[in-house]
Design a protein around this motif. Structure first.
Motif, short mmCIF file in Angstrom:
data_model
loop_
_atom_site.label_atom_id
_atom_site.label_comp_id
_atom_site.label_asym_id
_atom_site.label_seq_id
_atom_site.Cartn_x
_atom_site.Cartn_y
_atom_site.Cartn_z
N UNK A 1 -1.79 2.11 -4.55
CA UNK A 1 -1.87 0.76 -5.09
C UNK A 1 -0.76 -0.06 -4.46
N UNK A 2 -0.99 -1.37 -4.33
CA UNK A 2 -0.08 -2.24 -3.61
C UNK A 2 0.31 -3.44 -4.47
N UNK B 1 1.27 -6.00 -11.94
CA UNK B 1 -0.07 -6.02 -11.36
C UNK B 1 -0.08 -5.44 -9.96
N UNK B 2 -1.12 -4.66 -9.68
CA UNK B 2 -1.29 -4.06 -8.36
C UNK B 2 -2.74 -4.16 -7.93
N UNK B 3 -2.96 -3.88 -6.65
CA UNK B 3 -4.32 -3.85 -6.09
C UNK B 3 -4.49 -2.55 -5.32
N UNK C 1 6.40 -9.42 1.09
CA UNK C 1 6.61 -7.98 1.05
C UNK C 1 5.47 -7.33 0.29
N UNK C 2 5.04 -6.17 0.75
CA UNK C 2 4.06 -5.38 0.02
C UNK C 2 4.68 -4.01 -0.22
N UNK C 3 4.81 -3.66 -1.49
CA UNK C 3 5.34 -2.36 -1.87
C UNK C 3 4.16 -1.46 -2.24
N UNK C 4 4.21 -0.24 -1.73
CA UNK C 4 3.13 0.74 -1.93
C UNK C 4 3.52 1.73 -3.03
N UNK C 5 2.56 2.03 -3.89
CA UNK C 5 2.77 3.00 -4.97
C UNK C 5 1.65 4.03 -4.94
N UNK C 6 1.99 5.25 -5.33
CA UNK C 6 0.98 6.28 -5.50
C UNK C 6 0.72 6.45 -6.99
#
Length: 163
Positions: free
Chosen positions: A3-4, A30-32, A54-59
């Motif tokens: 998710x980003x 909120x994420x996409x 900036x785009x932060x990435x999450x697992x």
């Protein structure tokens, strides 16, 4: 799943107290699942504030959406129930989250939600027209709302993303 989150800063730690009120699913993070969507949001915000995107990435383990350990509400598409939920969250006077879900997933509303809410409240449009006007102009695009510390703890920060 990945998710980003698009923003004007790298997210190193999620602080729900910094979340803005009166959003589609309430006050939360909120994420996409779509990098381009997150990047568009970051670019839009950067343009408003004269900052860098900036785009932060999450697992995130998507099994948590169904295993019962979290209170989850999912909207598979645009519906009267979705529009009613968005209306309740967007028109809250006290600005607190009006529900107790840990995670909410569903479509993004059109950017002109505020204007549509006013027209509905003033009786200028019907609820069905409200629903149609809330649909995002670029097609169905989903968002993931994380509204509690319990939900936030399920996200693993993977740092900045340059996909």
């Amino acid at each position: 799943m990945f998710l980003y989150h698009g923003s004007t800063v790298e997210i190193k730690e999620i602080d729900l107290s910094l979340s803005k009120p009166n959003k589609d699913f309430g006050r939360g993070f909120y994420l996409s699942n779509n990098f381009e969507q997150a990047y568009e949001m970051a670019t839009y915000k950067a343009g408003l504030f004269g900052a860098e995107p900036y785009v932060t990435k999450f697992e995130f383990d998507e099994n948590l959406l169904e295993n019962g350990s979290l209170k989850v509400l999912s909207f598979p598409g645009y519906s009267r129930e979705w529009a009613d939920f968005v209306f309740k969250n967007r028109s809250q006077e006290n600005q607190d989250c009006p529900h107790s879900y840990d995670i909410v997933t569903g479509p993004i509303a059109n950017d002109r939600v505020g204007a549509q809410i006013r027209r509905l409240v003033e009786g200028d449009i019907s609820f069905d027209t409200f629903l149609e006007r809330l649909k995002y102009m670029k097609g169905v695009t989903f968002q993931y709302f994380f509204g509690t510390e319990k939900a936030i703890q399920t996200l693993v920060n993977k740092g900045l993303c340059h996909e």
